[in-house]
Design an enzyme around this catalytic site. Structure first.
Site, PDB file in Angstrom:
ATOM      1  CG  ASN A 111       1.493  -4.981   4.752  1.00 42.83           C
ATOM      2  OD1 ASN A 111       0.936  -4.259   5.571  1.00 42.83           O
ATOM      3  ND2 ASN A 111       1.454  -4.753   3.460  1.00 42.83           N
ATOM      4  CG  ASP A 162      -3.174   5.305   8.277  1.00 43.39           C
ATOM      5  OD1 ASP A 162      -2.216   6.106   8.211  1.00 43.39           O
ATOM      6  OD2 ASP A 162      -3.485   4.530   7.348  1.00 43.39           O
ATOM      7  CB  SER A 219      -0.946   0.018   1.204  1.00 43.96           C
ATOM      8  OG  SER A 219      -0.213  -0.067   2.421  1.00 43.96           O
ATOM      9  N   GLY A 255      -1.724  -4.412   1.465  1.00 49.23           N
ATOM     10  CA  GLY A 255      -1.729  -5.579   2.326  1.00 49.23           C
ATOM     11  C   GLY A 255      -0.738  -6.660   1.951  1.00 49.23           C
ATOM     12  CG  HIS A 307      -1.228   3.833   4.595  1.00 47.19           C
ATOM     13  ND1 HIS A 307      -2.003   3.265   5.583  1.00 47.19           N
ATOM     14  CD2 HIS A 307      -0.751   2.815   3.832  1.00 47.19           C
ATOM     15  CE1 HIS A 307      -2.008   1.962   5.416  1.00 47.19           C
ATOM     16  NE2 HIS A 307      -1.259   1.652   4.373  1.00 47.19           N
TER      17      HIS A 307
END
Length: 208
Positions: free
Chosen positions: A101, A182, A36, A73, A185
């Site tokens: 991840n 968040d 991502s 992801g 990102h």
């Protein structure tokens, strides 16, 4: 005859125009192979770092297009399953930006390293020059895991003879001004910073 002459002139001018600006099929390819953080989750497609790098390449006269192969992801194991698709793009260069991840899930660093080595070796076997982009995990994962995780990326670059960008998110991670709510990102400004950071490592692998 006059019409034929005019048509011939138009044909010559068209050919010259084609020589002046290479067709898309003649462009060389860079693949941004990641998760991502590469896909550009939360921003417009043209704000993600691969699009920003492509725009700069065009401005500066490099005949490359950048394929955004970021999948939100994705882990290094998932990336390994996608290598054949990446190779179908016939890239000259690949930026391998996977591993974040794995870290967020606390996956074993030795397995992550095996996956990354396998990815890079398959790319290199296909004639691709590779830039390994390092990742880091927050310190709350523990000093031992954080240290082992950080060490994977230089080890992969050394073992495969690839170029290394030590940390994809250098200057961006943990800065609230450069990240979405968040805290993970990047926002549009963060992606601009990433594109600036990737640039010197990438152009060292390109030819005009």
């Amino acid at each position: 005859m006059r019409g034929l002459r005019a048509g011939g002139i138009a044909l010559v001018l068209g050919l010259l125009a084609g020589l002046a600006s290479p067709a898309r099929g003649s462009e060389r390819v860079v693949v941004a192979f990641g998760d991502s953080l590469t896909a550009g989750l939360g921003v417009a497609a043209d704000e993600a770092w691969p699009a920003l790098v492509e725009a700069r390449l065009r401005r500066e006269g490099y005949p490359y297009r950048v394929v955004n192969a970021g999948v939100s992801g994705d882990t290094t194991a998932g990336g390994l399953r996608r290598v054949d698709w990446v190779l179908r793009n016939r890239p000259e260069v690949a930026v391998v930006a996977l591993g974040a991840n794995d870290g967020l899930r606390g996956l074993a660093t030795d397995a992550m390293e095996r996956n990354l080595v396998a990815i890079v070796e398959r790319l290199r076997a296909g004639g691709v020059r590779v830039l390994v982009a390092g990742m880091e995990v927050p310190p709350n994962y523990g000093a031992a895991y954080t240290r082992a995780f950080r060490g994977v990326f230089p080890d992969v670059a050394r073992r495969t003879g690839s170029a290394l960008m030590p940390f994809l998110l250098a200057g961006v991670a943990a800065d609230p001004r450069l990240n979405l709510a968040d805290g993970i990102h990047p926002n549009a400004a963060g992606y601009r910073a990433i594109a600036e950071g990737v640039w010197p490592y990438l152009i060292a692998l390109l030819t005009r």
